[in-house]
Design a protein around this motif. Sequence first.
Motif, PDB file in Angstrom:
ATOM      1  N   TRP A  38      56.442  52.215  19.531  1.00  0.00           N
ATOM      2  CA  TRP A  38      56.051  53.502  18.951  1.00  0.00           C
ATOM      3  C   TRP A  38      56.055  54.615  19.994  1.00  0.00           C
ATOM      4  CZ3 TRP A  38      55.784  55.884  14.548  1.00  0.00           C
ATOM      5  CH2 TRP A  38      55.043  57.061  14.439  1.00  0.00           C
ATOM      6  N   ALA A  39      55.855  54.292  21.238  1.00  0.00           N
ATOM      7  CA  ALA A  39      55.674  55.306  22.280  1.00  0.00           C
ATOM      8  C   ALA A  39      56.888  56.216  22.417  1.00  0.00           C
ATOM      9  CB  ALA A  39      55.364  54.638  23.620  1.00  0.00           C
ATOM     10  N   GLY A  40      58.103  55.684  22.249  1.00  0.00           N
ATOM     11  CA  GLY A  40      59.300  56.512  22.393  1.00  0.00           C
ATOM     12  C   GLY A  40      59.378  57.614  21.356  1.00  0.00           C
ATOM     13  N   PRO A  41      59.380  57.280  20.064  1.00  0.00           N
ATOM     14  CA  PRO A  41      59.394  58.339  19.051  1.00  0.00           C
ATOM     15  C   PRO A  41      58.198  59.282  19.139  1.00  0.00           C
ATOM     16  CG  PRO A  41      59.969  56.238  18.090  1.00  0.00           C
ATOM     17  CD  PRO A  41      59.520  55.943  19.489  1.00  0.00           C
ATOM     18  N   ALA A  42      57.024  58.744  19.444  1.00  0.00           N
ATOM     19  CA  ALA A  42      55.847  59.614  19.554  1.00  0.00           C
ATOM     20  C   ALA A  42      56.024  60.645  20.656  1.00  0.00           C
ATOM     21  CB  ALA A  42      54.603  58.768  19.813  1.00  0.00           C
ATOM     22  N   ALA A  43      56.794  60.310  21.706  1.00  0.00           N
ATOM     23  CA  ALA A  43      57.067  61.237  22.799  1.00  0.00           C
ATOM     24  C   ALA A  43      58.260  62.144  22.515  1.00  0.00           C
ATOM     25  CB  ALA A  43      57.313  60.453  24.085  1.00  0.00           C
ATOM     26  N   GLY A  44      58.852  62.028  21.325  1.00  0.00           N
ATOM     27  CA  GLY A  44      59.975  62.883  20.956  1.00  0.00           C
ATOM     28  C   GLY A  44      61.322  62.394  21.420  1.00  0.00           C
ATOM     29  N   VAL A  45      61.434  61.115  21.818  1.00  0.00           N
ATOM     30  CA  VAL A  45      62.694  60.592  22.329  1.00  0.00           C
ATOM     31  C   VAL A  45      63.676  60.375  21.188  1.00  0.00           C
ATOM     32  CG1 VAL A  45      63.799  58.689  23.547  1.00  0.00           C
ATOM     33  CG2 VAL A  45      61.570  59.521  24.302  1.00  0.00           C
ATOM     34  N   ALA A  46      64.887  60.856  21.358  1.00  0.00           N
ATOM     35  CA  ALA A  46      65.996  60.694  20.419  1.00  0.00           C
ATOM     36  C   ALA A  46      65.738  61.451  19.117  1.00  0.00           C
ATOM     37  CB  ALA A  46      66.257  59.216  20.162  1.00  0.00           C
ATOM     38  N   ALA A  47      66.716  61.386  18.224  1.00  0.00           N
ATOM     39  CA  ALA A  47      66.594  62.101  16.950  1.00  0.00           C
ATOM     40  C   ALA A  47      65.408  61.585  16.148  1.00  0.00           C
ATOM     41  CB  ALA A  47      67.887  61.963  16.154  1.00  0.00           C
ATOM     42  N   ILE A  48      65.151  60.279  16.211  1.00  0.00           N
ATOM     43  CA  ILE A  48      64.021  59.742  15.468  1.00  0.00           C
ATOM     44  C   ILE A  48      62.705  60.314  15.974  1.00  0.00           C
ATOM     45  CG2 ILE A  48      63.756  57.700  16.946  1.00  0.00           C
ATOM     46  CD1 ILE A  48      63.320  57.895  13.100  1.00  0.00           C
ATOM     47  N   GLY A  49      62.627  60.607  17.253  1.00  0.00           N
ATOM     48  CA  GLY A  49      61.424  61.224  17.806  1.00  0.00           C
ATOM     49  C   GLY A  49      61.216  62.636  17.298  1.00  0.00           C
ATOM     50  N   GLN A  50      62.313  63.356  17.071  1.00  0.00           N
ATOM     51  CA  GLN A  50      62.198  64.697  16.512  1.00  0.00           C
ATOM     52  C   GLN A  50      61.723  64.642  15.067  1.00  0.00           C
ATOM     53  OE1 GLN A  50      62.596  67.358  18.593  1.00  0.00           O
ATOM     54  NE2 GLN A  50      62.800  65.690  20.077  1.00  0.00           N
ATOM     55  N   LEU A  51      62.179  63.639  14.327  1.00  0.00           N
ATOM     56  CA  LEU A  51      61.701  63.460  12.959  1.00  0.00           C
ATOM     57  C   LEU A  51      60.215  63.144  12.933  1.00  0.00           C
ATOM     58  CD1 LEU A  51      62.052  63.045   9.914  1.00  0.00           C
ATOM     59  CD2 LEU A  51      62.895  60.726  10.413  1.00  0.00           C
ATOM     60  N   VAL A  52      59.781  62.218  13.774  1.00  0.00           N
ATOM     61  CA  VAL A  52      58.366  61.827  13.804  1.00  0.00           C
ATOM     62  C   VAL A  52      57.475  63.008  14.161  1.00  0.00           C
ATOM     63  CG1 VAL A  52      56.692  60.449  15.112  1.00  0.00           C
ATOM     64  CG2 VAL A  52      58.796  59.390  14.232  1.00  0.00           C
ATOM     65  N   ASN A  53      57.958  63.893  15.026  1.00  0.00           N
ATOM     66  CA  ASN A  53      57.158  65.027  15.479  1.00  0.00           C
ATOM     67  C   ASN A  53      57.390  66.303  14.673  1.00  0.00           C
ATOM     68  OD1 ASN A  53      55.653  64.470  18.283  1.00  0.00           O
ATOM     69  ND2 ASN A  53      57.520  63.229  18.179  1.00  0.00           N
ATOM     70  N   SER A  54      58.113  66.214  13.563  1.00  0.00           N
ATOM     71  CA  SER A  54      58.534  67.408  12.830  1.00  0.00           C
ATOM     72  C   SER A  54      57.387  68.174  12.184  1.00  0.00           C
ATOM     73  CB  SER A  54      59.563  67.031  11.754  1.00  0.00           C
ATOM     74  OG  SER A  54      59.002  66.101  10.835  1.00  0.00           O
ATOM     75  N   ARG A  55      56.231  67.535  11.961  1.00  0.00           N
ATOM     76  CA  ARG A  55      55.091  68.236  11.374  1.00  0.00           C
ATOM     77  C   ARG A  55      53.881  68.205  12.295  1.00  0.00           C
ATOM     78  NH1 ARG A  55      55.071  65.745   5.920  1.00  0.00           N
ATOM     79  NH2 ARG A  55      52.873  65.370   6.405  1.00  0.00           N
ATOM     80  N   GLY A  56      54.118  68.095  13.589  1.00  0.00           N
ATOM     81  CA  GLY A  56      53.033  68.162  14.544  1.00  0.00           C
ATOM     82  C   GLY A  56      52.171  66.912  14.556  1.00  0.00           C
ATOM     83  N   PRO A  57      50.991  66.990  15.191  1.00  0.00           N
ATOM     84  CA  PRO A  57      50.130  65.811  15.347  1.00  0.00           C
ATOM     85  C   PRO A  57      49.743  65.145  14.036  1.00  0.00           C
ATOM     86  CG  PRO A  57      49.418  67.574  16.810  1.00  0.00           C
ATOM     87  CD  PRO A  57      50.476  68.157  15.937  1.00  0.00           C
ATOM     88  N   ALA A  58      49.522  65.941  12.990  1.00  0.00           N
ATOM     89  CA  ALA A  58      49.140  65.343  11.714  1.00  0.00           C
ATOM     90  C   ALA A  58      50.269  64.479  11.168  1.00  0.00           C
ATOM     91  CB  ALA A  58      48.777  66.433  10.707  1.00  0.00           C
ATOM     92  N   GLY A  59      51.489  64.951  11.303  1.00  0.00           N
ATOM     93  CA  GLY A  59      52.628  64.170  10.845  1.00  0.00           C
ATOM     94  C   GLY A  59      52.815  62.908  11.663  1.00  0.00           C
ATOM     95  N   VAL A  60      52.625  63.011  12.972  1.00  0.00           N
ATOM     96  CA  VAL A  60      52.733  61.832  13.837  1.00  0.00           C
ATOM     97  C   VAL A  60      51.700  60.788  13.425  1.00  0.00           C
ATOM     98  CG1 VAL A  60      52.510  60.977  16.193  1.00  0.00           C
ATOM     99  CG2 VAL A  60      53.665  63.157  15.774  1.00  0.00           C
TER     100      VAL A  60
END
Length: 271
Positions: free
Chosen positions: A212-234
């Motif tokens: 989980w740490a990679g996407p949560a840190a914004g790594v790769a396109a999937i990380g941008q999706l996970v972070n697309s709505r800020g902390p609440a979205g994450v």
Amino acid sequence: MTAFDVSERRIWEGRAESYARTFARLCAHTVPALLDAAAVGPGTRMLDVGCGSGSVTAAAVGRGALVRATDAEPGMVELTRRAVPGVDVRCGSLPQLPYEDDEFDAVVANFVLNHVGRPLDALAEMHRITRPGGRVAVTIWQAPGAPGQALIGRAAEAAGLTRPRWLATVDPEHNFPRTREGLCALLEVAGLDSVRSEALAWDHRVGAEDWWAGPAAGVAAIGQLVNSRGPAGVAAAKREYDALCTEFAADDGRLALPHVALLARGSRPGG
């Protein structure tokens, strides 16, 4: 650059260290097969395109090859310089690399074609800098992907997250099927001979929090999706992720995530 290339630069800027701590170990799985496909051994003049954290470069040096490396992201260049001191590592991006015609015996690119907006032009550039009779070998992620590749995307979808508008996709006229046949056809159109491809399948074993740490840190396109709505979205995606992880739980407490990559190789005519 295409719109996809621009968004890729934005995605990866400043994220080299996060990548090295997370997804780099996954991508390193294909390195031995990639180097075998390019016949990399003692004395081989090899270029590692899109060197990332340096796993391909280090393995090739370990085989006795004469290695150079390049990456579009300065942070990745620095990672490889630290990982393999003494190797010539430069900033450079496909489809225009800072090397002469016919300069290398082998050119390899581990999961790099996934990150360029004009894959055919990228392969043509690798063809240009490979000597006649030399070898080009590449890996990409298969699409559709294996269940382990889809885990975090499923969690994001379940949390109601949507792809950011600025996150571009490859233009249809430049895209190709991410299949064995599609990858082989791309190498052949780029002018390579004796093209072959294979699928590499494995279970990536990793701790759930580490994955989980990679996407949560914004790594790769999937990380941008996970972070697309800020902390609440994450946080919402993390709740869904925790529930979905039970499908992949292994006996040792880690996750066993099925992945499938495609490996293709070809030779430059002549030589």
